[in-house]
Design an enzyme around this catalytic site. Structure first.
Site, PDB file in Angstrom:
ATOM      1  N   GLU A  57      46.028  29.414  27.708  1.00 34.73           N
ATOM      2  CA  GLU A  57      46.299  30.546  28.614  1.00 34.73           C
ATOM      3  C   GLU A  57      47.335  31.446  27.967  1.00 34.73           C
ATOM      4  O   GLU A  57      48.365  30.985  27.490  1.00 34.73           O
ATOM      5  CB  GLU A  57      46.780  30.006  29.964  1.00 34.73           C
ATOM      6  CG  GLU A  57      47.378  31.028  30.910  1.00 34.73           C
ATOM      7  CD  GLU A  57      46.461  32.211  31.251  1.00 34.73           C
ATOM      8  OE1 GLU A  57      45.290  31.988  31.604  1.00 34.73           O
ATOM      9  OE2 GLU A  57      46.943  33.362  31.137  1.00 34.73           O
ATOM     10  N   GLN A  58      47.063  32.753  28.003  1.00 29.64           N
ATOM     11  CA  GLN A  58      47.972  33.694  27.348  1.00 29.64           C
ATOM     12  C   GLN A  58      49.299  33.865  28.095  1.00 29.64           C
ATOM     13  O   GLN A  58      50.324  34.167  27.490  1.00 29.64           O
ATOM     14  CB  GLN A  58      47.301  35.059  27.200  1.00 29.64           C
ATOM     15  CG  GLN A  58      46.997  35.743  28.528  1.00 29.64           C
ATOM     16  CD  GLN A  58      46.259  37.067  28.368  1.00 29.64           C
ATOM     17  OE1 GLN A  58      45.971  37.502  27.264  1.00 29.64           O
ATOM     18  NE2 GLN A  58      45.930  37.701  29.484  1.00 29.64           N
ATOM     19  N   ARG A 128      45.541  33.285  46.606  1.00 30.38           N
ATOM     20  CA  ARG A 128      45.060  32.945  45.245  1.00 30.38           C
ATOM     21  C   ARG A 128      46.034  32.018  44.534  1.00 30.38           C
ATOM     22  O   ARG A 128      45.622  31.110  43.813  1.00 30.38           O
ATOM     23  CB  ARG A 128      44.885  34.219  44.422  1.00 30.38           C
ATOM     24  CG  ARG A 128      43.815  35.124  44.951  1.00 30.38           C
ATOM     25  CD  ARG A 128      44.005  36.524  44.388  1.00 30.38           C
ATOM     26  NE  ARG A 128      43.450  36.628  43.057  1.00 30.38           N
ATOM     27  CZ  ARG A 128      42.221  37.058  42.822  1.00 30.38           C
ATOM     28  NH1 ARG A 128      41.440  37.414  43.802  1.00 30.38           N
ATOM     29  NH2 ARG A 128      41.768  37.138  41.592  1.00 30.38           N
ATOM     30  N   TYR A 231      42.691  39.881  56.657  1.00 25.65           N
ATOM     31  CA  TYR A 231      42.555  38.512  57.173  1.00 25.65           C
ATOM     32  C   TYR A 231      43.864  37.771  56.946  1.00 25.65           C
ATOM     33  O   TYR A 231      44.651  38.131  56.062  1.00 25.65           O
ATOM     34  CB  TYR A 231      41.369  37.783  56.536  1.00 25.65           C
ATOM     35  CG  TYR A 231      41.294  37.811  55.026  1.00 25.65           C
ATOM     36  CD1 TYR A 231      41.998  36.901  54.244  1.00 25.65           C
ATOM     37  CD2 TYR A 231      40.512  38.758  54.372  1.00 25.65           C
ATOM     38  CE1 TYR A 231      41.914  36.919  52.868  1.00 25.65           C
ATOM     39  CE2 TYR A 231      40.423  38.788  52.991  1.00 25.65           C
ATOM     40  CZ  TYR A 231      41.130  37.868  52.247  1.00 25.65           C
ATOM     41  OH  TYR A 231      41.048  37.895  50.874  1.00 25.65           O
ATOM     42  N   ASP A 309      34.285  35.858  35.472  1.00 29.52           N
ATOM     43  CA  ASP A 309      34.329  37.303  35.207  1.00 29.52           C
ATOM     44  C   ASP A 309      34.029  37.634  33.748  1.00 29.52           C
ATOM     45  O   ASP A 309      33.620  38.757  33.444  1.00 29.52           O
ATOM     46  CB  ASP A 309      35.713  37.867  35.576  1.00 29.52           C
ATOM     47  CG  ASP A 309      35.818  38.199  37.062  1.00 29.52           C
ATOM     48  OD1 ASP A 309      34.898  37.842  37.820  1.00 29.52           O
ATOM     49  OD2 ASP A 309      36.832  38.813  37.460  1.00 29.52           O
TER      50      ASP A 309
HETATM   51  P1  FAD Z   1      40.418  35.450  35.823  1.00 27.72           P
HETATM   52  O1  FAD Z   1      40.917  35.045  37.146  1.00 27.72           O
HETATM   53  O2  FAD Z   1      40.581  36.869  35.417  1.00 27.72           O
HETATM   54  O3  FAD Z   1      41.139  34.509  34.745  1.00 27.72           O
HETATM   55  C1  FAD Z   1      41.121  34.793  33.363  1.00 27.72           C
HETATM   56  C2  FAD Z   1      42.300  34.091  32.702  1.00 27.72           C
HETATM   57  O4  FAD Z   1      42.160  34.219  31.288  1.00 27.72           O
HETATM   58  C3  FAD Z   1      43.638  34.710  33.069  1.00 27.72           C
HETATM   59  O5  FAD Z   1      44.545  33.702  33.425  1.00 27.72           O
HETATM   60  C4  FAD Z   1      44.060  35.442  31.805  1.00 27.72           C
HETATM   61  O6  FAD Z   1      45.472  35.515  31.642  1.00 27.72           O
HETATM   62  C5  FAD Z   1      43.414  34.576  30.731  1.00 27.72           C
HETATM   63  N1  FAD Z   1      43.133  35.314  29.493  1.00 27.72           N
HETATM   64  C6  FAD Z   1      42.534  36.524  29.382  1.00 27.72           C
HETATM   65  N2  FAD Z   1      42.447  36.893  28.102  1.00 27.72           N
HETATM   66  C7  FAD Z   1      42.989  35.899  27.361  1.00 27.72           C
HETATM   67  C8  FAD Z   1      43.204  35.712  25.964  1.00 27.72           C
HETATM   68  N3  FAD Z   1      42.794  36.633  25.071  1.00 27.72           N
HETATM   69  N4  FAD Z   1      43.805  34.574  25.549  1.00 27.72           N
HETATM   70  C9  FAD Z   1      44.193  33.623  26.448  1.00 27.72           C
HETATM   71  N5  FAD Z   1      44.049  33.761  27.786  1.00 27.72           N
HETATM   72  C10 FAD Z   1      43.437  34.882  28.241  1.00 27.72           C
HETATM   73  N6  FAD Z   1      36.267  36.771  44.642  1.00 27.72           N
HETATM   74  C11 FAD Z   1      35.953  35.922  45.650  1.00 27.72           C
HETATM   75  O7  FAD Z   1      35.246  34.933  45.415  1.00 27.72           O
HETATM   76  N7  FAD Z   1      36.392  36.149  46.937  1.00 27.72           N
HETATM   77  C12 FAD Z   1      37.123  37.250  47.265  1.00 27.72           C
HETATM   78  O8  FAD Z   1      37.526  37.426  48.420  1.00 27.72           O
HETATM   79  C13 FAD Z   1      37.428  38.187  46.236  1.00 27.72           C
HETATM   80  N8  FAD Z   1      38.102  39.307  46.519  1.00 27.72           N
HETATM   81  C14 FAD Z   1      38.271  40.222  45.538  1.00 27.72           C
HETATM   82  C15 FAD Z   1      38.838  41.459  45.869  1.00 27.72           C
HETATM   83  C16 FAD Z   1      39.010  42.433  44.903  1.00 27.72           C
HETATM   84  C17 FAD Z   1      39.567  43.778  45.308  1.00 27.72           C
HETATM   85  C18 FAD Z   1      38.639  42.151  43.557  1.00 27.72           C
HETATM   86  C19 FAD Z   1      38.798  43.175  42.480  1.00 27.72           C
HETATM   87  C20 FAD Z   1      38.096  40.916  43.201  1.00 27.72           C
HETATM   88  C21 FAD Z   1      37.878  39.953  44.191  1.00 27.72           C
HETATM   89  N9  FAD Z   1      37.268  38.752  43.894  1.00 27.72           N
HETATM   90  C22 FAD Z   1      36.977  37.886  44.903  1.00 27.72           C
HETATM   91  C23 FAD Z   1      36.854  38.422  42.495  1.00 27.72           C
HETATM   92  C24 FAD Z   1      37.741  37.366  41.819  1.00 27.72           C
HETATM   93  O9  FAD Z   1      39.079  37.768  41.879  1.00 27.72           O
HETATM   94  C25 FAD Z   1      37.348  37.143  40.357  1.00 27.72           C
HETATM   95  O10 FAD Z   1      35.953  37.161  40.239  1.00 27.72           O
HETATM   96  C26 FAD Z   1      37.866  35.793  39.839  1.00 27.72           C
HETATM   97  O11 FAD Z   1      39.252  35.718  39.953  1.00 27.72           O
HETATM   98  C27 FAD Z   1      37.459  35.574  38.386  1.00 27.72           C
HETATM   99  O12 FAD Z   1      38.018  34.361  37.907  1.00 27.72           O
HETATM  100  P2  FAD Z   1      37.964  34.024  36.356  1.00 27.72           P
HETATM  101  O13 FAD Z   1      38.593  32.669  36.203  1.00 27.72           O
HETATM  102  O14 FAD Z   1      36.600  34.229  35.818  1.00 27.72           O
HETATM  103  O15 FAD Z   1      38.863  35.127  35.652  1.00 27.72           O
END
Ligand code: FAD
Length: 395
Positions: A57-58, A128, A231, A309
């Protein structure tokens, strides 16, 4: 209503049992990039299968922005199957209803009572930071090494795959999983540079004290060109607000940008009653530009894959981004534990997940306009149709 029937296609409830997974991953060394919801869930799922897992993790700490998230039954099922059911229950508020109102009047346009229609389903609100914390704790207890301040500069999907770190170090593994979010280096290595486009919508996010005593419900206030969702969180002590406005001025796609609360209040001038009272409590909201990204065409190459994502960012209008990341984590572990080889498993993983997330994301894209109709009666009718027929992840 589909809302009530929300399940996890391809992930039937009976599939959520590690007993069905027969092959152990003891011999595999896996490095996951990113300690978000997707990366941590994948780390736990893979570790529970015996894999040797490291998370890079960065950030200097595993900490989340102060915001709420809705976890629907599909995501809750994955957390339950990972052995986190009780911790999740303790950290969340069970949503009792979804209530739609027009922005000028307190009367409800629609109330969907989940205690009647989905009594056996877990639809929850969670902070979160609390979800990340419970995942990180379980991941560490399971024996996963989470290494902080490890920024990946480049992912090289050769044989073996290599992570080129910003520190200059080079790290290899049997399998690299890119769970590195929106601006994923792993996605870039597999698909080249993505070209997202600004949707003409921005979202403010804020958490305020629950002085208005909002019950355990999701409330949606709909106005022309904008809507506000709120909510409760953390035993009802606070309220999560997401306010979306159509506008042409660009805003950056990042949670780290804050805005003047006055801008939020003037964008939502005319919203009366509860939304107005909540907006008056906001201090310094985060402002987020909503962009549309294509779902990644290629989810794996050699022994590198992506999830969450990194593979499929989504607009928030189905609240499914984190839920899809949880589903990805489960399916990836399941396929790796039963396929004859890593590449075959990654192929099946992509084949199972891509059509599902494409349908969910298309539904989220389609929902955006329904919240913002300019004519009041048309808006109400559309919202009724939306919430009776299409709020949830389609099968
Ligand atoms: P992330 O949570 O983005 O985690 C990525 C991690 O990788 C981070 O910790 C980052 O620091 C690390 N990282 C990135 N690049 C590097 C690198 N080069 N080297 C090392 N580490 C790195 N989803 C729901 O299911 N329910 C909801 O109610 C909801 N509400 C939302 C509301 C809004 C307005 C938005 C914009 C999004 C919402 N989402 C919701 C979507 C949700 O927040 C994301 O889809 C989810 O957090 C993605 O998780 P992830 O683990 O894929 O990525």
């Amino acid at each position: 209503a589909q809302y009530v029937r929300m399940g996890t296609p391809g992930l039937a409830a009976s599939a959520f049992s590690f007993e069905e997974i027969t092959v152990q991953l003891n011999e595999i060394r896996i490095v996951i990039v990113g300690a978000g919801i997707g990366g941590l869930a994948a780390a736990l799922a893979l570790r529970l299968q015996g894999a040797d897992v490291t998370v890079l993790e960065q950030a200097e700490a595993i900490a989340e922005v102060g915001a709420g998230i809705q976890v629907s039954p599909n995501g809750a099922s994955v957390l339950g199957a990972l052995g986190l059911g009780d911790a999740f229950e303790a950290a969340t508020i069970r949503c009792r209803a979804v209530v739609l109102s027009d922005y000028r009047r307190p009367a409800e346009v629609l109330r969907l009572d989940l205690t009647k229609h989905a009594a056996d389903q877990r639809f929850a609100f969670v902070h979160r930071a609390d979800l990340i914390e419970l995942l990180a704790k379980a991941v560490r207890q399971a024996g996963v090494n989470i290494r902080l301040l490890q920024k990946v500069e480049r992912v090289e999907p050769g044989s073996p795959p290599v992570l080129q770190m910003c520190s200059g170090a080079r790290i290899t593994a049997d399998l690299i999983v890119g769970a590195d979010g929106l601006h994923s280096r792993a996605r870039q290595a597999l698909n080249g540079t993505a070209r997202p486009f600004f949707t003409g919508q921005v979202a403010w996010r804020a958490v305020v004290p629950n002085d208005q005593r909002l019950p355990d419900e999701a409330r949606v206030f709909m106005g022309p060109g904008r809507h506000l969702v709120c909510y409760p969180l953390r035993d009802g002590a606070m309220v999560n607000l997401v306010a979306v406005q159509e506008r042409q001025e660009w805003a950056a796609e990042s949670w780290s940008h804050t805005d003047d609360a006055g801008n939020l209040r003037s964008a939502f001038a005319g919203f009366e009653g509860l939304p107005k009272a909540l907006l008056n409590q906001v201090d310094s909201p985060a402002l987020w530009g909503l962009f549309r990204h294509p779902v990644a065409r290629c989810w794996h190459k050699g022994r590198v894959t992506i999830l969450g994502d990194a593979a499929h960012p989504t607009l928030p209008f189905m609240a499914q981004g984190a839920n899809m990341a949880l589903e990805d984590a489960w399916v990836l572990a399941e396929e790796l534990s039963r396929a004859p080889g890593i590449e075959v498993a990654l192929d099946t993983y992509q084949n199972r997940r891509r059509p599902r997330v494409e349908r969910v994301i298309a539904a989220a894209n389609g929902n955006a306009w329904k919240y913002h109709l300019r004519s009041g009666p048309v808006r109400s009718a559309a919202h009724l149709a939306l919430h009776l027929g299409g709020l949830v992840a389609p099968a």
